[in-house]
Design a protein around this motif. Structure first.
Motif, PDB file in Angstrom:
ATOM      1  N   GLU A 232      62.156   3.087 -42.009  1.00  0.00           N
ATOM      2  CA  GLU A 232      61.140   3.551 -42.939  1.00  0.00           C
ATOM      3  C   GLU A 232      60.537   4.853 -42.426  1.00  0.00           C
ATOM      4  N   THR A 233      60.286   5.768 -43.341  1.00  0.00           N
ATOM      5  CA  THR A 233      59.720   7.056 -42.999  1.00  0.00           C
ATOM      6  C   THR A 233      58.713   7.433 -44.059  1.00  0.00           C
ATOM      7  N   PRO A 234      57.497   7.837 -43.679  1.00  0.00           N
ATOM      8  CA  PRO A 234      56.568   8.308 -44.708  1.00  0.00           C
ATOM      9  C   PRO A 234      57.096   9.586 -45.342  1.00  0.00           C
ATOM     10  N   SER A 235      57.027   9.674 -46.662  1.00  0.00           N
ATOM     11  CA  SER A 235      57.546  10.836 -47.379  1.00  0.00           C
ATOM     12  C   SER A 235      56.441  11.849 -47.596  1.00  0.00           C
ATOM     13  N   LEU A 236      56.747  13.127 -47.412  1.00  0.00           N
ATOM     14  CA  LEU A 236      55.809  14.215 -47.656  1.00  0.00           C
ATOM     15  C   LEU A 236      56.211  14.943 -48.932  1.00  0.00           C
ATOM     16  N   LEU A 237      55.253  15.103 -49.832  1.00  0.00           N
ATOM     17  CA  LEU A 237      55.476  15.786 -51.100  1.00  0.00           C
ATOM     18  C   LEU A 237      54.403  16.847 -51.275  1.00  0.00           C
ATOM     19  N   GLU A 238      54.739  17.936 -51.957  1.00  0.00           N
ATOM     20  CA  GLU A 238      53.763  18.988 -52.221  1.00  0.00           C
ATOM     21  C   GLU A 238      53.543  19.118 -53.720  1.00  0.00           C
ATOM     22  N   THR A 239      52.288  19.148 -54.133  1.00  0.00           N
ATOM     23  CA  THR A 239      51.972  19.307 -55.547  1.00  0.00           C
ATOM     24  C   THR A 239      52.090  20.785 -55.934  1.00  0.00           C
ATOM     25  N   PRO A 240      52.195  21.086 -57.235  1.00  0.00           N
ATOM     26  CA  PRO A 240      52.285  22.493 -57.659  1.00  0.00           C
ATOM     27  C   PRO A 240      51.104  23.331 -57.194  1.00  0.00           C
ATOM     28  N   SER A 241      49.935  22.719 -57.001  1.00  0.00           N
ATOM     29  CA  SER A 241      48.758  23.470 -56.563  1.00  0.00           C
ATOM     30  C   SER A 241      48.575  23.468 -55.049  1.00  0.00           C
ATOM     31  N   GLY A 242      49.546  22.903 -54.296  1.00  0.00           N
ATOM     32  CA  GLY A 242      49.533  23.042 -52.853  1.00  0.00           C
ATOM     33  C   GLY A 242      48.960  21.894 -52.057  1.00  0.00           C
ATOM     34  N   GLN A 243      48.487  20.822 -52.718  1.00  0.00           N
ATOM     35  CA  GLN A 243      48.059  19.661 -51.939  1.00  0.00           C
ATOM     36  C   GLN A 243      49.271  18.927 -51.371  1.00  0.00           C
ATOM     37  N   ILE A 244      49.045  18.147 -50.344  1.00  0.00           N
ATOM     38  CA  ILE A 244      50.126  17.419 -49.673  1.00  0.00           C
ATOM     39  C   ILE A 244      49.917  15.922 -49.896  1.00  0.00           C
ATOM     40  N   ILE A 245      50.964  15.265 -50.344  1.00  0.00           N
ATOM     41  CA  ILE A 245      50.920  13.824 -50.578  1.00  0.00           C
ATOM     42  C   ILE A 245      51.758  13.127 -49.515  1.00  0.00           C
ATOM     43  N   VAL A 246      51.190  12.143 -48.874  1.00  0.00           N
ATOM     44  CA  VAL A 246      51.930  11.265 -47.978  1.00  0.00           C
ATOM     45  C   VAL A 246      52.125   9.941 -48.709  1.00  0.00           C
ATOM     46  N   ALA A 247      53.363   9.526 -48.882  1.00  0.00           N
ATOM     47  CA  ALA A 247      53.676   8.282 -49.596  1.00  0.00           C
ATOM     48  C   ALA A 247      54.386   7.335 -48.653  1.00  0.00           C
ATOM     49  N   SER A 248      53.873   6.102 -48.560  1.00  0.00           N
ATOM     50  CA  SER A 248      54.473   5.126 -47.648  1.00  0.00           C
ATOM     51  C   SER A 248      53.942   3.738 -47.976  1.00  0.00           C
ATOM     52  N   SER A 249      53.638   2.946 -46.923  1.00  0.00           N
ATOM     53  CA  SER A 249      53.061   1.616 -47.084  1.00  0.00           C
ATOM     54  C   SER A 249      51.753   1.545 -46.322  1.00  0.00           C
ATOM     55  N   CYS A 250      50.797   0.793 -46.850  1.00  0.00           N
ATOM     56  CA  CYS A 250      49.526   0.565 -46.184  1.00  0.00           C
ATOM     57  C   CYS A 250      49.292  -0.932 -46.073  1.00  0.00           C
ATOM     58  N   ALA A 251      48.749  -1.367 -44.956  1.00  0.00           N
ATOM     59  CA  ALA A 251      48.526  -2.790 -44.728  1.00  0.00           C
ATOM     60  C   ALA A 251      47.048  -3.117 -44.827  1.00  0.00           C
ATOM     61  N   THR A 252      46.727  -4.085 -45.688  1.00  0.00           N
ATOM     62  CA  THR A 252      45.392  -4.657 -45.727  1.00  0.00           C
ATOM     63  C   THR A 252      45.425  -5.953 -44.920  1.00  0.00           C
ATOM     64  N   ALA A 253      44.359  -6.714 -44.980  1.00  0.00           N
ATOM     65  CA  ALA A 253      44.303  -7.961 -44.224  1.00  0.00           C
ATOM     66  C   ALA A 253      45.279  -8.994 -44.764  1.00  0.00           C
ATOM     67  N   THR A 254      45.647  -8.878 -46.042  1.00  0.00           N
ATOM     68  CA  THR A 254      46.465  -9.926 -46.667  1.00  0.00           C
ATOM     69  C   THR A 254      47.806  -9.454 -47.174  1.00  0.00           C
ATOM     70  N   GLN A 255      48.002  -8.155 -47.367  1.00  0.00           N
ATOM     71  CA  GLN A 255      49.212  -7.687 -48.040  1.00  0.00           C
ATOM     72  C   GLN A 255      49.511  -6.248 -47.661  1.00  0.00           C
ATOM     73  N   THR A 256      50.797  -5.929 -47.509  1.00  0.00           N
ATOM     74  CA  THR A 256      51.237  -4.549 -47.329  1.00  0.00           C
ATOM     75  C   THR A 256      51.698  -4.020 -48.677  1.00  0.00           C
ATOM     76  N   ARG A 257      51.231  -2.814 -49.024  1.00  0.00           N
ATOM     77  CA  ARG A 257      51.484  -2.312 -50.376  1.00  0.00           C
ATOM     78  C   ARG A 257      51.960  -0.860 -50.338  1.00  0.00           C
ATOM     79  N   PHE A 258      52.743  -0.484 -51.373  1.00  0.00           N
ATOM     80  CA  PHE A 258      53.056   0.919 -51.569  1.00  0.00           C
ATOM     81  C   PHE A 258      51.744   1.684 -51.723  1.00  0.00           C
ATOM     82  N   CYS A 259      51.680   2.849 -51.089  1.00  0.00           N
ATOM     83  CA  CYS A 259      50.446   3.625 -51.201  1.00  0.00           C
ATOM     84  C   CYS A 259      50.746   5.109 -51.024  1.00  0.00           C
ATOM     85  N   ALA A 260      49.786   5.923 -51.395  1.00  0.00           N
ATOM     86  CA  ALA A 260      49.891   7.368 -51.232  1.00  0.00           C
ATOM     87  C   ALA A 260      48.509   7.938 -50.985  1.00  0.00           C
ATOM     88  N   VAL A 261      48.441   8.973 -50.171  1.00  0.00           N
ATOM     89  CA  VAL A 261      47.201   9.691 -49.896  1.00  0.00           C
ATOM     90  C   VAL A 261      47.463  11.172 -50.128  1.00  0.00           C
TER      91      VAL A 261
END
Length: 562
Positions: free
Chosen positions: A214-243
């Motif tokens: 597994e590798t976090p994916s890096l994406l760039e928006t047209p306006s230059g922000q950077i998105i990190v897409a991967s998985s995030c773990a809460t206390a009960t469940q690991t979920r697809f997530c992006a920041v």
């Protein structure tokens, strides 16, 4: 000539191997002097050539020369010997867990990155000139080696993004005080640290979850922000997530909820991301594996809107879990966005429950997240990517026409330790008939019983009713004169667009016959036997069967071939 009227255009299915690529759609690469190839990423260049990156080892020095390697292929799967040394470039840093990521600058320079081990764990980024030579102006002799910070320990994987301005963002999972986090750093064009990302930027509220591959994916928006897409773990469940991050490294609170996008997997399952991609409409697609602690493992794919909201128009509540794929399917290792906002994921599965032999497994989804029944069988396929052994896809991409290229590591049945680069290209579509310039009657169907009949009669010199009676397909509004004028334009084109065998002439008994056979789905000797013209001083080398199919596709469009 009468028999042509009973022949129909063969129905080629999207998802079939593309016979214009490699050997019947597949490529196997083992270059002299190198062993243990493990493909991890694939990219299509603007000129149609392919770059495949992964790891390999020198036969003589083995681990002393173990590192990242890149092979360049032409658009049809032949190794491009003009790149590096005999088609391969090598960077001797020691990637952890054999994970390598790839990026290409606008000027053609090629970048590879990985977490690496060199007197401790570091991040390594290598840069090559467009011809495959290590770039001496980047880092130290072509490699930048660095720690993100004193308390940063990289784990198995890294990600790489070339920003619009030419700077680089390198990311990955790192360990801080025993917790796995996302870490990002920005590099200048020469590989030195620079910009506002010189401090680690990470999500503190959630711990990133990773397993091998597994590798976090890096994406760039047209306006230059950077998105990190991967998985995030809460206390009960690991979920697809992006920041989403701003240019200065701060979390963009206008994305999702306070900068974080999360999707809930049905039935209390966890979802583990392996790949992410942006669609043409800006949607953020994440794909990987969904499972319960003690339940079945299935492939899954989810989509967020460009603003980081769960896209309710995709799947069920923004996520689609597929339970119908073949034995042992371990989720999607790669995902690609197709031109009409379809999505395709690729992974591997087993021949049966008792076998250790792996196949390539792919599934295509519509823009609304349903399995695309136009693709393969019911939307998915299991494919033997390597004729003499096993292969498991690790990366996937697609070209502007929707054809899919899979990069895989493969090995023979007899030898499991030495692996090789294996590629495959799958047909896209279905395509509109208007995308084929050999659609002589300009209707909604490409057919041997009409279009080839018209071309063949034209090449025999027929005009008027003799050209068109019984040879115009349903829905056509073209007159005999209009069809003849159109075929004149093809025949007289400087590229000799009706000269399929490349002998300098456009003839019914060769080019017309080749067109018929090609549209009926024939290849190899079945395509060319008895249908090739004779070489001459002006045209000494005629096209092979595969080159004829490639020429039809390149000159007249992918819609022409079944």
């Amino acid at each position: 000539m009468v028999c042509l009227s009973f022949m129909k255009h063969a129905s080629g299915a999207p998802g079939d191997f593309d016979p214009t690529f490699g050997l019947d759609g597949r490529v196997f690469t083992a270059l002299p002097g190198w062993i243990d190839y493990r493909a991890r990423t694939v990219k299509i260049l603007d000129d149609g050539k392919l770059l495949v990156a992964g790891t390999c080892a020198n036969v003589e020095t083995e681990q002393a020369q173990y590192g990242a390697c890149i092979v360049r292929y032409d658009a049809y799967g032949l190794v491009d010997a003009t790149f590096g040394i005999n088609g391969q470039a090598f960077m001797p840093f020691n990637p952890i867990a054999r994970s390598v990521v790839l990026a290409v600058r606008p000027n053609g320079k090629v970048l590879v990155a990985a977490a690496c081990y060199e007197v401790g764990y570091k991040t390594c980024v290598g840069q090559f000139d467009a011809n495959g030579t290590p770039d001496p102006l980047f880092g130290n002799a072509g490699v930048a080696r660095f720690y993100v910070s004193d308390d940063y320990t990289p784990t198995h994987n890294s990600s790489l993004l070339v920003e619009a301005g030419g700077t680089l963002v390198v990311g990955g999972f790192c360990e801080i005080s025993g917790d796995l986090r996302w870490c990002l750093v920005r590099l200048n064009e020469d590989g030195s640290r620079g910009g506002a990302f010189t401090v680690v930027a990470f999500v503190r509220a959630y711990v990133s979850s990773t397993t091998d591959g597994e590798t976090p994916s890096l994406l760039e928006t047209p306006s230059g922000q950077i998105i990190v897409a991967s998985s995030c773990a809460t206390a009960t469940q690991t979920r697809f997530c992006a920041v989403r991050y701003l240019q200065d490294g701060r979390i963009d609170t206008g994305f999702g909820v306070n900068g974080l996008a999360l999707v809930t997997t049905p039935f209390g399952r966890s979802s583990y991301a392996k790949s992410a991609v942006q669609q043409p409409n800006g949607g953020i697609v994440i794909a990987g594996l969904c499972s319960n602690d003690n339940g079945p493992e299935d492939s899954c794919v989810a989509r967020f809107t460009p603003s980081g909201r769960v896209d309710a128009a995709f799947g069920v509540g923004g996520i689609q879990v597929v339970t119908t794929l073949p034995n042992g399917f371990d989720g999607f290792f790669g995902v690609t966005a197709l031109p009409s906002n379809e999505v395709l994921g690729a992974g591997y599965c087993y021949v049966d429950q008792q076998s250790s032999e792996t196949l390539g497994c792919v599934a295509r989804f519509t823009a609304t997240g349903l399995l695309d029944v136009r693709f393969a069988v019911g939307g998915s396929a299991s494919l033997r990517l390597f004729l003499n052994g096993s292969a498991g896809p690790m990366a996937v991409t697609s070209d502007p026409s929707g054809r899919v290229i899979i990069a895989s590591e493969c090995h023979t049945f007899q030898e499991w330790t030495d692996k090789y680069f294996c590629l495959a290209r799958l047909k896209g579509g279905p395509y509109l008939a208007s995308a084929c310039t050999l659609n002589a009657d300009a209707n909604n169907t490409i057919a041997a019983s009409s279009d080839v009949m018209l071309v063949t009669r034209y090449l025999l010199g027929f005009r008027g009713d003799a050209l068109t009676v019984g040879a115009i397909g349903a829905g056509s509004t073209k007159t005999a004169g209009e069809i003849a004028t159109y075929l004149d334009s093809l025949k007289n084109d400087p590229l000799k667009k009706l000269d399929l065998d490349g002998d300098g002439e456009s003839l019914a008994m060769t080019d017309g016959l080749l067109m018929l056979r090609a549209m009926l789905g024939l290849s190899g000797d079945a395509l060319t036997t008895g249908a090739i013209g004779k070489p001459s001083a002006a045209y000494p080398t005629l096209r092979s069967a595969q080159q004829i199919l490639q020429w039809i596709e390149t000159t007249h469009g992918v819609a022409c071939l079944p």
